[in-house]
Motif scaffolding. Structure first.
Motif, mmCIF file in Angstrom:
data_model
loop_
_atom_site.group_PDB
_atom_site.id
_atom_site.type_symbol
_atom_site.label_atom_id
_atom_site.label_comp_id
_atom_site.label_asym_id
_atom_site.label_seq_id
_atom_site.Cartn_x
_atom_site.Cartn_y
_atom_site.Cartn_z
ATOM 1 N N ARG A 52 -28.677 -136.804 -31.920
ATOM 2 C CA ARG A 52 -27.310 -136.297 -32.015
ATOM 3 C C ARG A 52 -27.210 -134.836 -31.592
ATOM 4 N NH1 ARG A 52 -27.256 -139.516 -36.871
ATOM 5 N NH2 ARG A 52 -27.774 -137.697 -38.153
ATOM 6 N N GLY A 53 -28.368 -134.221 -31.437
ATOM 7 C CA GLY A 53 -28.378 -132.825 -30.993
ATOM 8 C C GLY A 53 -28.066 -131.856 -32.086
ATOM 9 N N ARG A 104 -33.426 -137.277 -15.750
ATOM 10 C CA ARG A 104 -33.168 -138.451 -16.592
ATOM 11 C C ARG A 104 -33.377 -138.171 -18.090
ATOM 12 N NH1 ARG A 104 -32.588 -143.190 -13.801
ATOM 13 N NH2 ARG A 104 -33.072 -143.073 -11.575
ATOM 14 N N ILE A 105 -33.909 -137.013 -18.416
ATOM 15 C CA ILE A 105 -34.347 -136.745 -19.787
ATOM 16 C C ILE A 105 -33.423 -135.739 -20.467
ATOM 17 C CG2 ILE A 105 -36.313 -136.125 -21.234
ATOM 18 C CD1 ILE A 105 -36.819 -138.488 -19.327
ATOM 19 N N ALA A 106 -32.889 -136.123 -21.619
ATOM 20 C CA ALA A 106 -32.073 -135.196 -22.418
ATOM 21 C C ALA A 106 -32.950 -134.378 -23.357
ATOM 22 C CB ALA A 106 -31.035 -135.964 -23.230
ATOM 23 N N ARG A 107 -33.999 -134.995 -23.886
ATOM 24 C CA ARG A 107 -34.894 -134.308 -24.818
ATOM 25 C C ARG A 107 -36.215 -135.066 -24.891
ATOM 26 N NH1 ARG A 107 -34.784 -130.514 -28.818
ATOM 27 N NH2 ARG A 107 -32.563 -130.144 -28.455
ATOM 28 N N ILE A 108 -37.292 -134.306 -25.090
ATOM 29 C CA ILE A 108 -38.609 -134.888 -25.343
ATOM 30 C C ILE A 108 -38.925 -134.679 -26.818
ATOM 31 C CG2 ILE A 108 -41.038 -134.959 -24.660
ATOM 32 C CD1 ILE A 108 -40.205 -133.245 -22.190
ATOM 33 N N LEU A 129 -34.996 -139.482 -38.455
ATOM 34 C CA LEU A 129 -35.194 -138.194 -37.789
ATOM 35 C C LEU A 129 -34.873 -138.296 -36.299
ATOM 36 C CD1 LEU A 129 -38.460 -136.425 -39.060
ATOM 37 C CD2 LEU A 129 -36.152 -135.474 -38.923
ATOM 38 N N LEU A 130 -35.303 -139.384 -35.658
ATOM 39 C CA LEU A 130 -35.005 -139.564 -34.242
ATOM 40 C C LEU A 130 -33.492 -139.658 -34.011
ATOM 41 C CD1 LEU A 130 -37.834 -142.060 -33.202
ATOM 42 C CD2 LEU A 130 -37.666 -139.620 -32.648
ATOM 43 N N MET A 176 -23.846 -143.528 -28.728
ATOM 44 C CA MET A 176 -25.112 -144.247 -28.566
ATOM 45 C C MET A 176 -26.115 -143.376 -27.824
ATOM 46 S SD MET A 176 -26.023 -147.718 -26.449
ATOM 47 C CE MET A 176 -26.237 -146.777 -24.929
ATOM 48 N N THR A 177 -27.325 -143.384 -28.291
ATOM 49 C CA THR A 177 -28.423 -142.649 -27.651
ATOM 50 C C THR A 177 -29.440 -143.652 -27.118
ATOM 51 O OG1 THR A 177 -28.116 -140.804 -29.183
ATOM 52 C CG2 THR A 177 -30.209 -140.905 -28.012
ATOM 53 N N THR A 178 -30.020 -143.322 -25.974
ATOM 54 C CA THR A 178 -31.074 -144.157 -25.400
ATOM 55 C C THR A 178 -32.424 -143.531 -25.697
ATOM 56 O OG1 THR A 178 -29.634 -144.916 -23.606
ATOM 57 C CG2 THR A 178 -32.003 -145.154 -23.272
ATOM 58 N N TYR A 179 -33.281 -144.303 -26.358
ATOM 59 C CA TYR A 179 -34.625 -143.845 -26.704
ATOM 60 C C TYR A 179 -35.651 -144.634 -25.908
ATOM 61 C CZ TYR A 179 -32.377 -141.737 -30.790
ATOM 62 O OH TYR A 179 -31.562 -141.006 -31.618
ATOM 63 N N VAL A 180 -36.658 -143.930 -25.402
ATOM 64 C CA VAL A 180 -37.824 -144.569 -24.793
ATOM 65 C C VAL A 180 -39.028 -144.116 -25.613
ATOM 66 C CG1 VAL A 180 -39.307 -144.719 -22.757
ATOM 67 C CG2 VAL A 180 -36.814 -144.766 -22.500
ATOM 68 N N LEU A 181 -39.727 -145.085 -26.212
ATOM 69 C CA LEU A 181 -40.765 -144.828 -27.199
ATOM 70 C C LEU A 181 -42.126 -145.174 -26.610
ATOM 71 C CD1 LEU A 181 -38.853 -146.709 -30.041
ATOM 72 C CD2 LEU A 181 -38.828 -144.229 -29.663
ATOM 73 N N VAL A 182 -43.002 -144.190 -26.509
ATOM 74 C CA VAL A 182 -44.305 -144.388 -25.866
ATOM 75 C C VAL A 182 -45.413 -144.239 -26.912
ATOM 76 C CG1 VAL A 182 -45.865 -143.605 -24.040
ATOM 77 C CG2 VAL A 182 -43.373 -143.488 -23.704
#
Length: 246
Positions: free
Chosen positions: A245-246, A93-97, A239-240, A1-7
């Motif tokens: 998944r890296g 806290r951020i894995a990727r932007i 795509l996200l 599971m990945t956590t996404y924050v969408l702005v």
């Protein structure tokens, strides 16, 4: 599971991400669609004092309130400023932007400076005449005037953007973003929609002040208009997921 924050970008709230967020959640991920101060259901919080730091603080609050970590932090359009500022300050806290048809600004640059001088002057006049001196009115979103950016949008999409859009506090466009001398080395991905990747690479290699910051990014292409969360939500969510998944 990945956590996404969408702005979201200018004029829109978290509602703009609804279809993408639903697809991510259906695939087993956690998705948080952010509404920034003064926008959408937070429109009553709009004041002349709302600016870049307000929106940076909004994004940090979402991350810290939920104790979110290993986050894929996603910025669309004008959402780049709060996302970049937040990622600079809480990189742990951020894995990727992920930048969706946008990119990070350099230290000391304001969002409005990305526009040529004549466009900048037109925005300033509009704010003065129609926006009480501190708001950027919601655009007409007229495909006849802006066919490239509005490509792929239905009349239903356009109506929602006009009716649910909220005037943007001008401070968020006028105030510069302050960044550390050496920004965190957080992995970054560009999803280019209105710019072909070859054009992005050419601008980056030319020394362009903004595009130069994209030179070492992972780059993906999603050809459509400037609002892919409406025009191609399934492809954007896919795509996200792939990026997560890296």
């Amino acid at each position: 599971m990945t956590t996404y924050v969408l702005v979201p970008g200018f004029w829109l709230g978290g509602w703009a991400w609804e279809e993408v967020a639903e697809r991510l959640r259906a695939a087993g991920h956690e998705a948080h669609a952010v509404t920034l101060t003064g926008q959408a259901d937070r429109a009553a919080e709009a004041t002349p004092e709302v600016g870049v730091e307000t929106h940076v603080a909004d994004v940090i609050a979402v991350l810290e309130r939920g104790d979110l970590r290993e986050v894929v932090l996603v910025a669309h359009s004008g959402g780049t400023t709060p996302v970049t500022g937040a990622a600079d300050r809480v990189p742990e806290r951020i894995a990727r932007i992920v930048y969706v048809d946008t990119g990070p600004l350099p230290d000391g640059m304001a969002q409005i400076e990305f526009n040529p001088p004549q466009v900048r002057a037109a925005i300033e006049r509009q704010v003065a005449v129609e926006g009480d001196g501190w708001k950027i009115p919601v655009p007409a979103f007229d495909p006849a005037e802006d066919p490239g950016n509005l490509s792929g949008l239905t009349e239903e999409h356009l109506r929602a953007m006009r009716e649910r859009g909220t005037p943007q506090p001008f401070g968020t466009a006028r105030e510069p973003l302050r960044r550390p001398a050496v920004p965190p080395a957080t992995p970054r991905t560009l999803i280019a929609c209105t710019f072909p990747l070859e054009q992005v690479k050419e601008l980056a290699s030319s020394g362009n002040r903004v595009f130069a910051l994209m030179a070492d990014m992972d780059m993906r292409s999603l050809p459509t208009g400037h609002w892919p969360m409406f025009s191609r939500p399934a492809e954007l969510a896919g795509l996200l997921e792939e990026i997560g998944r890296g």
